[in-house]
Scaffold this active site. Sequence first.
Site, PDB file in Angstrom:
ATOM      1  N   ASP A  94       0.894  -0.999  -0.373  1.00 18.25           N
ATOM      2  CA  ASP A  94      -0.464   0.278  -0.045  1.00 18.25           C
ATOM      3  C   ASP A  94       0.887   1.389  -0.253  1.00 18.25           C
ATOM      4  OD1 ASP A  94      -1.487  -2.306   0.978  1.00 18.25           O
ATOM      5  OD2 ASP A  94      -2.540  -0.827   2.088  1.00 18.25           O
ATOM      6  N   LYS A 158      -6.626   3.067  -3.138  1.00 18.56           N
ATOM      7  CA  LYS A 158      -7.221   3.199  -1.551  1.00 18.56           C
ATOM      8  C   LYS A 158      -7.799   4.524  -0.897  1.00 18.56           C
ATOM      9  CE  LYS A 158      -5.047   2.243   3.686  1.00 18.56           C
ATOM     10  NZ  LYS A 158      -4.466   1.706   3.147  1.00 18.56           N
ATOM     11  N   LYS A 187     -10.826  -0.128  -2.029  1.00 19.45           N
ATOM     12  CA  LYS A 187     -10.078  -0.142  -1.063  1.00 19.45           C
ATOM     13  C   LYS A 187     -10.447   1.011   0.587  1.00 19.45           C
ATOM     14  CE  LYS A 187      -6.989  -1.394   2.681  1.00 19.45           C
ATOM     15  NZ  LYS A 187      -5.545  -1.408   3.209  1.00 19.45           N
TER      16      LYS A 187
END
Length: 240
Positions: A94, A158, A187
């Site tokens: 991430d 995300k 996400k």
Amino acid sequence: MNYSITDLSNLIDHTNLHPDATAQDIQLLCQQANQYHFKMVAINQSQTALCAKLLNTSKVHVGAAISFPLGQTTLASKLFDTQDAIANGADEIDYVVNLTAVKNQQWSLVADEMQKIVFLCRQNNVISKVIFENCYLTTNEIIKLAEIAKEIKPDFIKTSTGFGPSGATIEDVKLMKKTVGNSVAVKAAGGIRNANDFLAMLAAGATRIGTSAGIAIITELTQRLTAQNTTTISITPTKK
């Protein structure tokens, strides 16, 4: 669509990104993730090797946060840290986009960064997630980032780090999903602490949830199912 408790647990990235997390804290995080069938542990990069060792025989993934939480490191640094995390056992990455470049509308720099990090992850069969940090972005900037992602195709985009002034919102999840369609998953992370918020994010289009409250959420959902004498929860997508 109907989800069992295990299905829902497997959508959660169990998170401890506190700068003062001890080895004992990280060990507990991994034990909990394994016990509750969470998808991943989300940890700072320096904790990668420890988590990989602790989860060696588990199905739980190890997710390293790169250039976290500000995104203000160079591409060379992000690539080095990504490779280092992978070498130490991360199977998910991430990373935070360069928000200064976004604000300067340096879209070629943003795209080049995304392309190279995603390519490195893809070479190593590692899942890639691009953190936007939407609380600092305009609607147009979110759309532009999502359009770039739609072309490059990381595994996920995300919403947030959880360290900004606000976290995931239903509106942002819908906007991101509408822009990327089925090309990229979404996400949601940041401020998701109860079952209602969790289910709302899934209904809005998220297919992975980052939270430090996963145990409380799954416990609450289990109690609901018990009270309703059923084994699954139905989630209906909200209108775009």
